[in-house]
Design a protein around this motif. Structure first.
Motif, PDB file in Angstrom:
ATOM      1  N   THR A   1       0.699  -1.119   0.016  1.00  0.00           N
ATOM      2  CA  THR A   1       0.135  -0.210  -0.100  1.00  0.00           C
ATOM      3  C   THR A   1       0.679   1.254   0.005  1.00  0.00           C
ATOM      4  O   THR A   1       0.357   2.317   0.161  1.00  0.00           O
ATOM      5  N   ILE A   2       2.137   0.965  -0.098  1.00  0.00           N
ATOM      6  CA  ILE A   2       2.898   2.355  -0.129  1.00  0.00           C
ATOM      7  C   ILE A   2       3.021   3.248  -1.278  1.00  0.00           C
ATOM      8  O   ILE A   2       3.030   2.432  -2.395  1.00  0.00           O
ATOM      9  N   ASP A   3       2.287   4.299  -1.367  1.00  0.00           N
ATOM     10  CA  ASP A   3       1.906   4.997  -2.517  1.00  0.00           C
ATOM     11  C   ASP A   3       2.830   6.217  -2.637  1.00  0.00           C
ATOM     12  O   ASP A   3       2.155   7.053  -3.654  1.00  0.00           O
ATOM     13  N   GLY A   4       3.844   6.487  -2.007  1.00  0.00           N
ATOM     14  CA  GLY A   4       4.765   7.869  -2.315  1.00  0.00           C
ATOM     15  C   GLY A   4       5.778   7.841  -1.314  1.00  0.00           C
ATOM     16  O   GLY A   4       5.874   7.098  -0.363  1.00  0.00           O
ATOM     17  N   PHE A   5       6.417   8.823  -1.685  1.00  0.00           N
ATOM     18  CA  PHE A   5       7.799   8.931  -0.638  1.00  0.00           C
ATOM     19  C   PHE A   5       7.985  10.556  -0.772  1.00  0.00           C
ATOM     20  O   PHE A   5       7.662  11.168  -1.796  1.00  0.00           O
ATOM     21  N   SER A   6       8.618  11.254   0.266  1.00  0.00           N
ATOM     22  CA  SER A   6       9.148  12.349   0.175  1.00  0.00           C
ATOM     23  C   SER A   6      10.460  12.519   1.078  1.00  0.00           C
ATOM     24  O   SER A   6      10.917  11.593   1.674  1.00  0.00           O
TER      25      SER A   6
ATOM     26  N   PRO B   1      13.618  12.698   0.392  1.00  0.00           N
ATOM     27  CA  PRO B   1      14.738  11.624   0.182  1.00  0.00           C
ATOM     28  C   PRO B   1      16.186  12.487   0.070  1.00  0.00           C
ATOM     29  O   PRO B   1      16.305  13.639  -0.187  1.00  0.00           O
ATOM     30  N   ASP B   2      17.001  11.948   1.128  1.00  0.00           N
ATOM     31  CA  ASP B   2      18.324  12.509   1.106  1.00  0.00           C
ATOM     32  C   ASP B   2      19.428  11.161   1.055  1.00  0.00           C
ATOM     33  O   ASP B   2      19.086  10.342   0.477  1.00  0.00           O
ATOM     34  N   GLU B   3      20.668  11.361   1.485  1.00  0.00           N
ATOM     35  CA  GLU B   3      21.513  10.425   1.112  1.00  0.00           C
ATOM     36  C   GLU B   3      21.421   9.208   2.004  1.00  0.00           C
ATOM     37  O   GLU B   3      21.848   8.166   1.408  1.00  0.00           O
ATOM     38  N   ASP B   4      20.618   9.228   2.890  1.00  0.00           N
ATOM     39  CA  ASP B   4      20.416   7.925   3.764  1.00  0.00           C
ATOM     40  C   ASP B   4      18.885   7.931   4.547  1.00  0.00           C
ATOM     41  O   ASP B   4      18.683   6.954   5.430  1.00  0.00           O
ATOM     42  N   THR B   5      18.066   8.677   4.313  1.00  0.00           N
ATOM     43  CA  THR B   5      16.589   8.697   4.660  1.00  0.00           C
ATOM     44  C   THR B   5      15.753   8.928   3.800  1.00  0.00           C
ATOM     45  O   THR B   5      15.869   9.976   2.984  1.00  0.00           O
ATOM     46  N   VAL B   6      14.581   8.494   4.070  1.00  0.00           N
ATOM     47  CA  VAL B   6      13.492   8.852   3.128  1.00  0.00           C
ATOM     48  C   VAL B   6      12.189   8.647   3.925  1.00  0.00           C
ATOM     49  O   VAL B   6      12.100   7.668   4.648  1.00  0.00           O
ATOM     50  N   VAL B   7      10.964   9.392   3.572  1.00  0.00           N
ATOM     51  CA  VAL B   7       9.655   9.462   4.344  1.00  0.00           C
ATOM     52  C   VAL B   7       8.853   8.514   3.298  1.00  0.00           C
ATOM     53  O   VAL B   7       8.738   8.898   2.095  1.00  0.00           O
ATOM     54  N   LEU B   8       8.333   7.288   3.722  1.00  0.00           N
ATOM     55  CA  LEU B   8       7.489   6.557   3.020  1.00  0.00           C
ATOM     56  C   LEU B   8       6.095   6.646   3.535  1.00  0.00           C
ATOM     57  O   LEU B   8       5.802   6.848   4.587  1.00  0.00           O
ATOM     58  N   ARG B   9       5.103   6.780   2.634  1.00  0.00           N
ATOM     59  CA  ARG B   9       3.540   6.911   2.852  1.00  0.00           C
ATOM     60  C   ARG B   9       2.932   5.773   2.479  1.00  0.00           C
ATOM     61  O   ARG B   9       2.946   5.250   1.344  1.00  0.00           O
ATOM     62  N   ALA B  10       2.642   5.028   3.517  1.00  0.00           N
ATOM     63  CA  ALA B  10       1.852   3.629   3.424  1.00  0.00           C
ATOM     64  C   ALA B  10       0.309   3.857   3.185  1.00  0.00           C
ATOM     65  O   ALA B  10      -0.155   3.151   2.734  1.00  0.00           O
ATOM     66  N   SER B  11      -0.132   5.143   3.555  1.00  0.00           N
ATOM     67  CA  SER B  11      -1.630   5.277   3.327  1.00  0.00           C
ATOM     68  C   SER B  11      -1.858   6.905   3.977  1.00  0.00           C
ATOM     69  O   SER B  11      -0.664   7.302   4.234  1.00  0.00           O
ATOM     70  N   ALA B  12      -2.990   7.313   3.625  1.00  0.00           N
ATOM     71  CA  ALA B  12      -3.265   8.805   4.174  1.00  0.00           C
ATOM     72  C   ALA B  12      -2.804   8.793   5.520  1.00  0.00           C
ATOM     73  O   ALA B  12      -2.158   9.942   5.874  1.00  0.00           O
ATOM     74  N   SER B  13      -2.794   7.919   6.491  1.00  0.00           N
ATOM     75  CA  SER B  13      -2.489   8.057   7.974  1.00  0.00           C
ATOM     76  C   SER B  13      -1.271   7.515   8.400  1.00  0.00           C
ATOM     77  O   SER B  13      -0.823   7.749   9.347  1.00  0.00           O
ATOM     78  N   ARG B  14      -0.545   6.670   7.302  1.00  0.00           N
ATOM     79  CA  ARG B  14       0.876   6.092   8.153  1.00  0.00           C
ATOM     80  C   ARG B  14       1.896   6.421   7.216  1.00  0.00           C
ATOM     81  O   ARG B  14       1.857   6.240   5.860  1.00  0.00           O
ATOM     82  N   HIS B  15       2.881   7.163   7.796  1.00  0.00           N
ATOM     83  CA  HIS B  15       4.171   7.418   7.245  1.00  0.00           C
ATOM     84  C   HIS B  15       5.344   6.967   7.838  1.00  0.00           C
ATOM     85  O   HIS B  15       5.184   6.641   9.274  1.00  0.00           O
ATOM     86  N   TYR B  16       6.237   6.624   7.492  1.00  0.00           N
ATOM     87  CA  TYR B  16       7.495   6.044   7.977  1.00  0.00           C
ATOM     88  C   TYR B  16       8.805   6.830   7.519  1.00  0.00           C
ATOM     89  O   TYR B  16       8.954   6.961   6.334  1.00  0.00           O
ATOM     90  N   LEU B  17       9.678   7.079   8.562  1.00  0.00           N
ATOM     91  CA  LEU B  17      11.114   7.626   8.256  1.00  0.00           C
ATOM     92  C   LEU B  17      11.883   6.319   7.950  1.00  0.00           C
ATOM     93  O   LEU B  17      12.077   5.652   8.881  1.00  0.00           O
TER      94      LEU B  17
END
Length: 154
Positions: free
Chosen positions: A59-64, A66-82
Motif C-alpha cells: 500500500t506504499i503509494d509515495g515518498f518524500s 529523500p536524502d543520502e540515507d533517509t526517506v519518508v514513505l507514505r503507506a496510506s493517508a494516515s501512516r508515514h515512516y522515516l
C-alpha cells in the motif's frame, strides 16, 4: 617512458591525489562528526518511535524528503515512516522507490529498490537502479510540525 628525474614528481602527485581523495571521503572535514540517518531529525517533532517493521508494504503509494540515507514513505493517508538506509548511492536523486521484502512487512535487513527514473526498465536511456539496505524504521507524523508551531504560538 618516464625519466629517473621525473619519478619523484609522479610520486608526489600520487600522494597529493590520495590525500585529496581521503579528505573528500571524510566529507572534507577533519575530526568533525557528521550527523546521519534519523539522528538528523532528533529535534524534529515529526519523528516518532522506532518500529520493528512497517506492514502492508504493497500500500506504499509515495515518498518524500529523500536524502543520502533517509526517506519518508507514505503507506496510506494516515501512516508515514522515516526509513533509514545504508549502502545507498542515489536515494537523494530517487524518482521511484520499491520495497524488496519476502513478506507484506518490511523491516531491518530488507531493501529499498531506488531508481532515478520514474519508470525504470521502460525507457531507452540508461537509468541508475540501487538496492539500499534498510537499517531502521521510525513512525513519522507530518502534522506534528504544524501542531508544534501552533502550540508555540499560544
Amino acid at each position: 617512458m618516464l625519466r629517473d628525474k621525473s619519478l619523484p614528481m609522479v610520486y608526489a602527485g600520487m600522494v597529493f591525489l590520495l590525500s585529496a581523495c581521503a579528505t573528500v571521503a571524510n566529507g572534507g572535514e577533519g575530526d568533525a562528526q557528521q550527523v546521519s540517518g534519523a539522528a538528523k531529525f532528533a529535534d524534529d517533532p515529526r519523528l516518532g518511535e522506532r518500529v520493528d517493521r512497517m506492514c502492508f508494504t504493497s500500500t506504499i503509494d509515495g515518498f518524500s524528503q529523500p536524502d543520502e540515507d533517509t526517506v519518508v514513505l507514505r503507506a496510506s493517508a494516515s501512516r508515514h515512516y522515516l526509513v533509514e538506509t545504508a549502502s545507498c548511492f542515489n536515494l537523494d536523486r530517487a524518482l521511484s522507490i520499491g520495497i524488496d521484502s519476502r513478506t507484506s512487512c518490511a523491516g531491518r535487513g530488507d531493501r529499498l529498490i531506488v531508481s532515478d527514473s520514474i519508470f525504470p526498465g521502460r525507457t531507452s536511456t540508461a537509468t541508475s537502479v540501487d538496492s539500499c539496505l534498510i537499517t531502521a524504521i521510525y513512525e513519522w507524523d507530518d502534522d506534528a510540525d504544524e501542531e508544534a508551531e501552533e502550540a508555540a504560538e499560544e
